[in-house]
Design a protein around this motif. Structure first.
Motif, PDB file in Angstrom:
ATOM      1  N   GLY A  49       0.803  -1.220   0.000  1.00 23.32           N
ATOM      2  CA  GLY A  49       0.000   0.000   0.000  1.00 23.32           C
ATOM      3  C   GLY A  49       0.827   1.257   0.000  1.00 23.32           C
ATOM      4  O   GLY A  49       1.996   1.270  -0.361  1.00 23.32           O
ATOM      5  N   ARG A  50       0.176   2.330   0.403  1.00 27.09           N
ATOM      6  CA  ARG A  50       0.821   3.633   0.434  1.00 27.09           C
ATOM      7  C   ARG A  50       0.289   4.407   1.624  1.00 27.09           C
ATOM      8  O   ARG A  50      -0.741   4.055   2.196  1.00 27.09           O
ATOM      9  N   SER A  51       0.994   5.449   1.983  1.00 25.73           N
ATOM     10  CA  SER A  51       0.599   6.283   3.122  1.00 25.73           C
ATOM     11  C   SER A  51       0.758   7.754   2.768  1.00 25.73           C
ATOM     12  O   SER A  51       1.528   8.110   1.881  1.00 25.73           O
ATOM     13  N   THR A  52       0.041   8.596   3.499  1.00 27.95           N
ATOM     14  CA  THR A  52       0.150  10.043   3.389  1.00 27.95           C
ATOM     15  C   THR A  52       0.117  10.622   4.796  1.00 27.95           C
ATOM     16  O   THR A  52      -0.670  10.184   5.628  1.00 27.95           O
ATOM     17  N   ILE A  53       1.005  11.604   5.049  1.00 29.24           N
ATOM     18  CA  ILE A  53       0.969  12.325   6.317  1.00 29.24           C
ATOM     19  C   ILE A  53       0.851  13.813   6.031  1.00 29.24           C
ATOM     20  O   ILE A  53       1.217  14.283   4.962  1.00 29.24           O
ATOM     21  N   TRP A  54       0.314  14.533   7.008  1.00 32.24           N
ATOM     22  CA  TRP A  54       0.213  15.987   6.939  1.00 32.24           C
ATOM     23  C   TRP A  54       1.413  16.548   7.688  1.00 32.24           C
ATOM     24  O   TRP A  54       1.617  16.252   8.860  1.00 32.24           O
ATOM     25  N   LEU A  55       2.207  17.372   7.014  1.00 26.55           N
ATOM     26  CA  LEU A  55       3.376  17.991   7.643  1.00 26.55           C
ATOM     27  C   LEU A  55       3.036  19.429   8.005  1.00 26.55           C
ATOM     28  O   LEU A  55       2.530  20.185   7.174  1.00 26.55           O
ATOM     29  N   HIS A  56       3.325  19.780   9.246  1.00 24.70           N
ATOM     30  CA  HIS A  56       3.022  21.116   9.757  1.00 24.70           C
ATOM     31  C   HIS A  56       4.210  21.586  10.591  1.00 24.70           C
ATOM     32  O   HIS A  56       4.823  20.772  11.300  1.00 24.70           O
ATOM     33  N   PRO A  57       4.569  22.875  10.534  1.00 30.71           N
ATOM     34  CA  PRO A  57       5.736  23.372  11.262  1.00 30.71           C
ATOM     35  C   PRO A  57       5.711  23.118  12.771  1.00 30.71           C
ATOM     36  O   PRO A  57       6.760  23.058  13.405  1.00 30.71           O
ATOM     37  N   SER A  58       4.544  22.949  13.373  1.00 33.01           N
ATOM     38  CA  SER A  58       4.463  22.778  14.823  1.00 33.01           C
ATOM     39  C   SER A  58       4.636  21.321  15.278  1.00 33.01           C
ATOM     40  O   SER A  58       4.718  21.065  16.473  1.00 33.01           O
ATOM     41  N   ILE A  59       4.680  20.389  14.345  1.00 30.10           N
ATOM     42  CA  ILE A  59       4.794  18.968  14.702  1.00 30.10           C
ATOM     43  C   ILE A  59       6.260  18.554  14.645  1.00 30.10           C
ATOM     44  O   ILE A  59       6.928  18.777  13.644  1.00 30.10           O
ATOM     45  N   PRO A  60       6.781  17.942  15.728  1.00 30.72           N
ATOM     46  CA  PRO A  60       8.195  17.538  15.748  1.00 30.72           C
ATOM     47  C   PRO A  60       8.541  16.585  14.598  1.00 30.72           C
ATOM     48  O   PRO A  60       7.744  15.726  14.224  1.00 30.72           O
ATOM     49  N   LEU A  61       9.753  16.759  14.073  1.00 29.01           N
ATOM     50  CA  LEU A  61      10.205  16.009  12.910  1.00 29.01           C
ATOM     51  C   LEU A  61      11.692  15.728  13.067  1.00 29.01           C
ATOM     52  O   LEU A  61      12.459  16.614  13.426  1.00 29.01           O
ATOM     53  N   ARG A  62      12.098  14.474  12.778  1.00 29.20           N
ATOM     54  CA  ARG A  62      13.512  14.109  12.871  1.00 29.20           C
ATOM     55  C   ARG A  62      13.876  13.222  11.687  1.00 29.20           C
ATOM     56  O   ARG A  62      13.153  12.284  11.354  1.00 29.20           O
ATOM     57  N   PHE A  63      15.005  13.533  11.058  1.00 28.30           N
ATOM     58  CA  PHE A  63      15.537  12.738   9.960  1.00 28.30           C
ATOM     59  C   PHE A  63      16.737  11.959  10.498  1.00 28.30           C
ATOM     60  O   PHE A  63      17.634  12.554  11.101  1.00 28.30           O
ATOM     61  N   THR A  64      16.777  10.655  10.265  1.00 29.57           N
ATOM     62  CA  THR A  64      17.904   9.821  10.688  1.00 29.57           C
ATOM     63  C   THR A  64      18.410   9.064   9.470  1.00 29.57           C
ATOM     64  O   THR A  64      17.624   8.437   8.754  1.00 29.57           O
ATOM     65  N   PHE A  65      19.723   9.142   9.244  1.00 32.15           N
ATOM     66  CA  PHE A  65      20.346   8.505   8.085  1.00 32.15           C
ATOM     67  C   PHE A  65      21.276   7.384   8.531  1.00 32.15           C
ATOM     68  O   PHE A  65      21.991   7.538   9.523  1.00 32.15           O
ATOM     69  N   ASP A  66      21.287   6.278   7.794  1.00 34.98           N
ATOM     70  CA  ASP A  66      22.235   5.199   8.066  1.00 34.98           C
ATOM     71  C   ASP A  66      23.640   5.588   7.630  1.00 34.98           C
ATOM     72  O   ASP A  66      24.610   5.293   8.315  1.00 34.98           O
ATOM     73  N   ASP A  67      23.749   6.257   6.483  1.00 32.66           N
ATOM     74  CA  ASP A  67      25.045   6.640   5.929  1.00 32.66           C
ATOM     75  C   ASP A  67      25.517   7.930   6.604  1.00 32.66           C
ATOM     76  O   ASP A  67      24.804   8.930   6.596  1.00 32.66           O
ATOM     77  N   PRO A  68      26.731   7.941   7.182  1.00 33.86           N
ATOM     78  CA  PRO A  68      27.212   9.145   7.853  1.00 33.86           C
ATOM     79  C   PRO A  68      27.560  10.291   6.889  1.00 33.86           C
ATOM     80  O   PRO A  68      27.624  11.440   7.296  1.00 33.86           O
ATOM     81  N   GLU A  69      27.775   9.981   5.612  1.00 32.26           N
ATOM     82  CA  GLU A  69      28.125  10.993   4.616  1.00 32.26           C
ATOM     83  C   GLU A  69      26.873  11.433   3.858  1.00 32.26           C
ATOM     84  O   GLU A  69      26.098  10.598   3.399  1.00 32.26           O
ATOM     85  N   ALA A  70      26.723  12.747   3.721  1.00 30.22           N
ATOM     86  CA  ALA A  70      25.591  13.272   2.949  1.00 30.22           C
ATOM     87  C   ALA A  70      25.862  13.074   1.458  1.00 30.22           C
ATOM     88  O   ALA A  70      26.980  13.318   1.000  1.00 30.22           O
ATOM     89  N   PRO A  71      24.849  12.619   0.692  1.00 27.72           N
ATOM     90  CA  PRO A  71      25.056  12.438  -0.748  1.00 27.72           C
ATOM     91  C   PRO A  71      25.081  13.776  -1.476  1.00 27.72           C
ATOM     92  O   PRO A  71      24.617  14.797  -0.950  1.00 27.72           O
ATOM     93  N   GLN A  72      25.611  13.750  -2.688  1.00 29.85           N
ATOM     94  CA  GLN A  72      25.541  14.939  -3.533  1.00 29.85           C
ATOM     95  C   GLN A  72      24.079  15.141  -3.915  1.00 29.85           C
ATOM     96  O   GLN A  72      23.383  14.199  -4.290  1.00 29.85           O
ATOM     97  N   ILE A  73      23.619  16.375  -3.812  1.00 27.01           N
ATOM     98  CA  ILE A  73      22.210  16.674  -4.079  1.00 27.01           C
ATOM     99  C   ILE A  73      22.000  16.909  -5.570  1.00 27.01           C
ATOM    100  O   ILE A  73      22.767  17.606  -6.223  1.00 27.01           O
ATOM    101  N   ASN A  74      20.939  16.313  -6.111  1.00 25.11           N
ATOM    102  CA  ASN A  74      20.545  16.432  -7.506  1.00 25.11           C
ATOM    103  C   ASN A  74      19.513  17.563  -7.596  1.00 25.11           C
ATOM    104  O   ASN A  74      18.372  17.418  -7.154  1.00 25.11           O
ATOM    105  N   ALA A  75      19.915  18.697  -8.155  1.00 19.50           N
ATOM    106  CA  ALA A  75      19.052  19.878  -8.224  1.00 19.50           C
ATOM    107  C   ALA A  75      17.758  19.617  -8.994  1.00 19.50           C
ATOM    108  O   ALA A  75      16.699  20.153  -8.644  1.00 19.50           O
TER     109      ALA A  75
END
Length: 107
Positions: A49-75
Protein backbone atom coordinates in the motif's frame (compact mmCIF):
# COMPACT_ATOMS: atom_id res chain seq x y z
CA UNK A 1 17.59 2.97 4.92
CA UNK A 2 16.91 6.20 6.76
CA UNK A 3 13.87 7.21 8.76
CA UNK A 4 11.62 10.16 9.34
CA UNK A 5 10.27 10.28 12.90
CA UNK A 6 7.19 12.42 12.89
CA UNK A 7 4.85 13.55 15.62
CA UNK A 8 4.15 10.69 17.99
CA UNK A 9 7.36 8.88 17.03
CA UNK A 10 6.08 6.79 14.15
CA UNK A 11 8.97 5.89 11.84
CA UNK A 12 8.78 6.17 8.07
CA UNK A 13 11.52 4.19 6.32
CA UNK A 14 12.98 5.82 3.21
CA UNK A 15 16.21 5.11 1.35
CA UNK A 16 18.99 7.52 2.46
CA UNK A 17 19.50 9.25 -0.90
CA UNK A 18 15.77 9.93 -1.33
CA UNK A 19 15.53 11.05 2.30
CA UNK A 20 18.35 13.56 1.83
CA UNK A 21 16.43 15.15 -1.03
CA UNK A 22 13.13 15.08 0.86
CA UNK A 23 14.84 16.75 3.82
CA UNK A 24 15.84 19.72 1.66
CA UNK A 25 12.30 20.14 0.30
CA UNK A 26 10.54 19.57 3.64
CA UNK A 27 12.87 21.96 5.49
CA UNK A 28 12.33 24.62 2.83
CA UNK A 29 8.53 24.34 3.02
CA UNK A 30 8.44 24.29 6.83
CA UNK A 31 10.89 27.20 7.07
CA UNK A 32 8.34 29.17 5.00
CA UNK A 33 5.70 28.11 7.55
CA UNK A 34 3.85 26.10 4.86
CA UNK A 35 1.88 22.92 5.61
CA UNK A 36 1.55 20.13 3.03
CA UNK A 37 1.20 16.38 2.61
CA UNK A 38 3.85 13.74 1.93
CA UNK A 39 2.84 10.49 0.20
CA UNK A 40 4.89 7.36 -0.49
CA UNK A 41 4.52 3.72 -1.41
CA UNK A 42 5.43 1.31 1.37
CA UNK A 43 8.88 -0.24 0.88
CA UNK A 44 9.37 -3.97 0.39
CA UNK A 45 9.04 -5.81 3.67
CA UNK A 46 6.32 -3.46 4.96
CA UNK A 47 2.62 -3.97 4.39
CA UNK A 48 1.44 -3.38 0.82
CA UNK A 49 0.00 0.00 0.00
CA UNK A 50 0.82 3.63 0.43
CA UNK A 51 0.60 6.28 3.12
CA UNK A 52 0.15 10.04 3.39
CA UNK A 53 0.97 12.33 6.32
CA UNK A 54 0.21 15.99 6.94
CA UNK A 55 3.38 17.99 7.64
CA UNK A 56 3.02 21.12 9.76
CA UNK A 57 5.74 23.37 11.26
CA UNK A 58 4.46 22.78 14.82
CA UNK A 59 4.79 18.97 14.70
CA UNK A 60 8.20 17.54 15.75
CA UNK A 61 10.20 16.01 12.91
CA UNK A 62 13.51 14.11 12.87
CA UNK A 63 15.54 12.74 9.96
CA UNK A 64 17.90 9.82 10.69
CA UNK A 65 20.35 8.51 8.09
CA UNK A 66 22.23 5.20 8.07
CA UNK A 67 25.05 6.64 5.93
CA UNK A 68 27.21 9.14 7.85
CA UNK A 69 28.13 10.99 4.62
CA UNK A 70 25.59 13.27 2.95
CA UNK A 71 25.06 12.44 -0.75
CA UNK A 72 25.54 14.94 -3.53
CA UNK A 73 22.21 16.67 -4.08
CA UNK A 74 20.54 16.43 -7.51
CA UNK A 75 19.05 19.88 -8.22
CA UNK A 76 16.62 18.50 -10.83
CA UNK A 77 15.20 16.01 -8.32
CA UNK A 78 14.82 18.80 -5.74
CA UNK A 79 13.00 20.88 -8.36
CA UNK A 80 10.65 18.00 -9.15
CA UNK A 81 9.91 17.37 -5.47
CA UNK A 82 9.40 21.12 -4.81
CA UNK A 83 6.97 21.27 -7.73
CA UNK A 84 4.94 18.39 -6.31
CA UNK A 85 5.09 19.92 -2.80
CA UNK A 86 3.38 23.03 -4.14
CA UNK A 87 0.61 21.06 -5.84
CA UNK A 88 -2.74 20.23 -4.27
CA UNK A 89 -1.61 16.61 -3.90
CA UNK A 90 1.50 17.51 -1.87
CA UNK A 91 4.88 15.78 -2.16
CA UNK A 92 4.81 12.41 -3.85
CA UNK A 93 8.08 10.60 -3.43
CA UNK A 94 9.05 10.13 -7.07
CA UNK A 95 12.08 8.39 -8.56
CA UNK A 96 15.21 10.44 -8.98
CA UNK A 97 15.32 12.69 -12.03
CA UNK A 98 18.54 11.99 -13.89
CA UNK A 99 20.15 14.45 -16.28
CA UNK A 100 20.60 12.31 -19.40
CA UNK A 101 22.82 13.92 -22.05
CA UNK A 102 21.07 14.39 -25.38
CA UNK A 103 22.09 11.91 -28.09
CA UNK A 104 23.64 13.62 -31.11
CA UNK A 105 23.45 10.64 -33.45
CA UNK A 106 27.19 10.85 -34.05
CA UNK A 107 29.27 7.68 -33.61
Amino acid sequence: MGTIQYGNGDEIHIEDRALAHLKVVIATKLRRNESFTLSWQHPEGDSDGRSTIWLHPSIPLRFTFDDPEAPQINAQWIQSLMHSASSTGGISLVDEVLDVPEQTGQP
